[in-house]
Design a protein around this motif. Sequence first.
Motif, PDB file in Angstrom:
ATOM      1  N   UNK A  98       7.075   2.201  12.287  1.00 44.34           N
ATOM      2  CA  UNK A  98       7.773   0.916  12.386  1.00 44.34           C
ATOM      3  C   UNK A  98       8.886   0.826  11.359  1.00 44.34           C
TER       4      UNK A  98
ATOM      5  N   UNK B 104      11.982   2.955  12.511  1.00 44.04           N
ATOM      6  CA  UNK B 104      12.844   2.507  13.603  1.00 44.04           C
ATOM      7  C   UNK B 104      13.560   1.202  13.279  1.00 44.04           C
ATOM      8  N   UNK B 105      12.940   0.346  12.484  1.00 44.08           N
ATOM      9  CA  UNK B 105      13.650  -0.884  12.130  1.00 44.08           C
ATOM     10  C   UNK B 105      14.763  -0.561  11.118  1.00 44.08           C
TER      11      UNK B 105
ATOM     12  N   UNK C  87      16.433   2.401  11.127  1.00 48.66           N
ATOM     13  CA  UNK C  87      17.489   2.985  11.951  1.00 48.66           C
ATOM     14  C   UNK C  87      18.302   1.878  12.618  1.00 48.66           C
ATOM     15  N   UNK C  88      17.599   0.865  13.100  1.00 46.26           N
ATOM     16  CA  UNK C  88      18.334  -0.202  13.786  1.00 46.26           C
ATOM     17  C   UNK C  88      19.243  -0.940  12.808  1.00 46.26           C
TER      18      UNK C  88
ATOM     19  N   UNK D 265      19.337  -7.865  10.517  1.00 47.39           N
ATOM     20  CA  UNK D 265      18.577  -6.625  10.682  1.00 47.39           C
ATOM     21  C   UNK D 265      18.258  -5.981   9.340  1.00 47.39           C
TER      22      UNK D 265
ATOM     23  N   UNK E  47      15.469  -7.992   7.858  1.00 46.52           N
ATOM     24  CA  UNK E  47      14.215  -7.714   8.557  1.00 46.52           C
ATOM     25  C   UNK E  47      13.661  -6.362   8.113  1.00 46.52           C
TER      26      UNK E  47
ATOM     27  N   UNK F 102      12.377  -6.559   4.440  1.00 47.88           N
ATOM     28  CA  UNK F 102      11.134  -7.339   4.350  1.00 47.88           C
ATOM     29  C   UNK F 102       9.983  -6.493   4.889  1.00 47.88           C
ATOM     30  N   UNK F 103      10.222  -5.837   6.024  1.00 44.90           N
ATOM     31  CA  UNK F 103       9.155  -5.026   6.622  1.00 44.90           C
ATOM     32  C   UNK F 103       8.834  -3.809   5.767  1.00 44.90           C
TER      33      UNK F 103
ATOM     34  N   UNK G 150       9.682 -11.095   0.049  1.00 41.01           N
ATOM     35  CA  UNK G 150       9.847 -12.553   0.109  1.00 41.01           C
ATOM     36  C   UNK G 150      11.317 -12.961   0.068  1.00 41.01           C
TER      37      UNK G 150
ATOM     38  N   UNK H  36      12.539 -12.261   3.455  1.00 39.58           N
ATOM     39  CA  UNK H  36      11.873 -13.158   4.405  1.00 39.58           C
ATOM     40  C   UNK H  36      12.628 -14.493   4.452  1.00 39.58           C
ATOM     41  N   UNK H  37      13.024 -14.976   3.280  1.00 39.71           N
ATOM     42  CA  UNK H  37      13.762 -16.231   3.218  1.00 39.71           C
ATOM     43  C   UNK H  37      15.135 -16.085   3.895  1.00 39.71           C
TER      44      UNK H  37
ATOM     45  N   UNK I 206      15.807 -14.110   6.352  1.00 38.80           N
ATOM     46  CA  UNK I 206      15.538 -14.117   7.797  1.00 38.80           C
ATOM     47  C   UNK I 206      15.317 -15.554   8.258  1.00 38.80           C
ATOM     48  N   UNK I 207      14.561 -16.310   7.462  1.00 38.06           N
ATOM     49  CA  UNK I 207      14.264 -17.703   7.825  1.00 38.06           C
ATOM     50  C   UNK I 207      15.551 -18.517   7.957  1.00 38.06           C
ATOM     51  N   UNK I 208      16.506 -18.259   7.059  1.00 31.80           N
ATOM     52  CA  UNK I 208      17.762 -19.007   7.118  1.00 31.80           C
ATOM     53  C   UNK I 208      18.488 -18.779   8.448  1.00 31.80           C
TER      54      UNK I 208
END
Lengths: 378, 390
Positions: A292, A295-296, A298-299, A314, A317, A320-321, A366, A369-370, A372-374
């Motif tokens: 995972x 690939x995220x 690479x994206x 991206x 994301x 964060x991941x 975190x 994550x914030x 992304x949330x925005x």
Amino acid sequence: MDLGLDEQQEMLKNFAHDFLEKECPEELVRKMEEDDKGYEPDLWQKMAAQGWMGLIIPEEYGGTGMRITDLAVLLEEFGRFLVPGPFIPTVVLGGYPIMLAGSEEQKKQFLPKIASGELIMTMALTEPSAKWDADGVQLEAKAEGDGFVLNGTKLFVQDAHVTDYMVVAARTAKGKTPEEGITLLLVDSKSPGVKFEPLRTIAADKQCEVTFENVKVPKANVLGEAGKGWPIVEKTKLLATVAACAYLVGLSQQDFDITLNYAKERVQFGRPIGSFQAIQHKLADVVIDVDGSRFITYKAAWSLQEGEPDAELMASMAKAWCSDASRRVVAHGQQIHGGIGFTKEYKIQLYFRRQKWMELMWGDADYHRELVAQKLEV
Amino acid sequence: MDFRFAPEDEAFRREVRAWLKKNLPSDWEGHLRDESGWGFARGFARKLSERRWVAPQWPVEYGGLGLSHWQQLIYNEEMSYHRAPLGYIAIGVGWTGPTIIIYGTEEQKRQHLAGITAGETMWCQGFSEPNAGSDLASLQTRAVRDGDDYVINGQKIWTSGAHHADWMILLARTDAEAPKHKGISYFLLDMKSPGITVQPLIDVMDNHSFNQVFFENVRVPKSSLLGEENRGWYMATTTLDFERSSIGGAAGALRLLEDLAAYVNETPRNGGTLVGDQRVRWRLADAALEVELGRMLSYRVVSLQARGVVPNYESSTAKLYNTEMQLRLAHAGLEVLGLYGQLKPKSRRAQLRGRLERQYLWQTAMVVGGGTSEIQRNIIAMRGLGLPRG
């Protein structure tokens, strides 16, 4: 749509793998932890000879003109072999902002030398406030005569002590927003008044405290426009974030490979511990975390390369991941190894400690994550 | 490495989307699996067949369109995103057809495939038994050769849609002495055969989807045997792989995420909206990146297929991750709704039309059906990583 590597990337990956396996063995990684410089000049030159420092630099400036996804593929191997030294700082934090915003003269002055391995660079961004945002930039640059005078402290600056030049983010004006009034300066690391003090870190990498005391920088060394440096930093941060992810992908993969091998060989209760479902299911979860992450990442790299509108999303994301996933990977790695994993002698700890470093760099889970949330806000 | 769909693939997506807009009611909530739902699903299958879209991934000669792997993914994504009711055709398209295409005789192909692609014939799957769940190969339903027939006795369970199905793919033991994997045969069984009793098994969502199916001296002609006798297990594991690669489900999760994002942006809270609540923000941020990750794991499987590589453990990673992700998403969404999360669709006060209550219950079944999460982890560990059997 194709998530696999193309032929050129496959070659780059395989070549880098074989090269680093030979040139950057575990002994070197351990030696560089104790080394003052933190890198091996011989290896540095050999890497330059492969064209790696100039990988994303256009051919007209001495580079090989490859793309960001190619760099991600290469950095994955750097993570796998824990290559010590200022590669990412030089290529991503030094070369890239010059590619983005440098004058023709600056490009000609810096990029060919970066590509040839003659020039080591970094970016001095964060300060004692340890913030990644624009209001973290408080280092003062006062206009004086035909230049600026720097006074203040930068902290967590990667490999600054071995650099020739630093891209320093400094405040030249108090704007209406924190983003305004930041100027990027190309500072000669040997300038009078610059002091370096390497920090002692969990990964034994070479982050520094850099102090500036009346350091004079000529106006010609402004990168981009005075007061308008922050957008360049933002773009550089994006690539640095993707680079950190790519490094974590390789690091996670190698930690996993070592652990899988150990699970097949270590015998308890008369059978390999890898035959126990308690271990098998952990490893199955690790596969998903590693794959995972890849690939995220690479994206994210591709989105940045192509200038996609969701490139920032991206990257956040992905970081964060990868930050969380790689921590789970190395935690399982430690647990499956048991006591031997906690010894300095055995290799898995090298990965365990460096994971935490890259998890924190360019924003932890975190922080992203914030971000992304925005993006989810209407 | 390229994360962009080809122009013709994008065009295909627009085509499917436009078609779904026209052929699904604007307030469509998905297959509710009540009696009217089954009726609608049947009609929907007929409409799909007009476009050859019941099984568009099948070869043209068998009634499909021979879609590329990527277009099949797009088809799956759009169906999933729009909550299209495919329950009527799912087993026929995903299981029966592909297995018959590989192992069936010409006569079996002629007899069965056209009915599936016409959206006429509904299939159910007689695999699981009360004592053969994850350990499917220990199934005990017997098929004993008697002249030109086999005689079936035994019981199946979790048989979705058996009360509407015309045909069943059936696994039954034809050699009780052989090792368990080597005595199973694969049959194509007419559900109108005398001796079949279908008994409803109501699920926790109050739906009648599952059934128990009892066989008492049910006779099937030997022409209904698929492939060789006693080779059924190996054909069944092929079909299990078809199920595991039925990807695109993350698109349904994306739809739910969009619903939730709209909800938190509109719902007042503390002088602002719910999106200002840190816990809510981070839950949704996590959900967003988990959906993206699920998508990537599925796309990776398709990338391999498109390059002509048969996926190995990768299908299991996609199944495992996507079902668990959707369960987490349902849980997170339900918590975002707070007390309202527990309300069922027919409740006057329900928010987001009670979807979260439905999803939370439904996704709990999805981490079990089609191979539990634990079985997927076993597959990844043993088949993917080469770890020894415990």
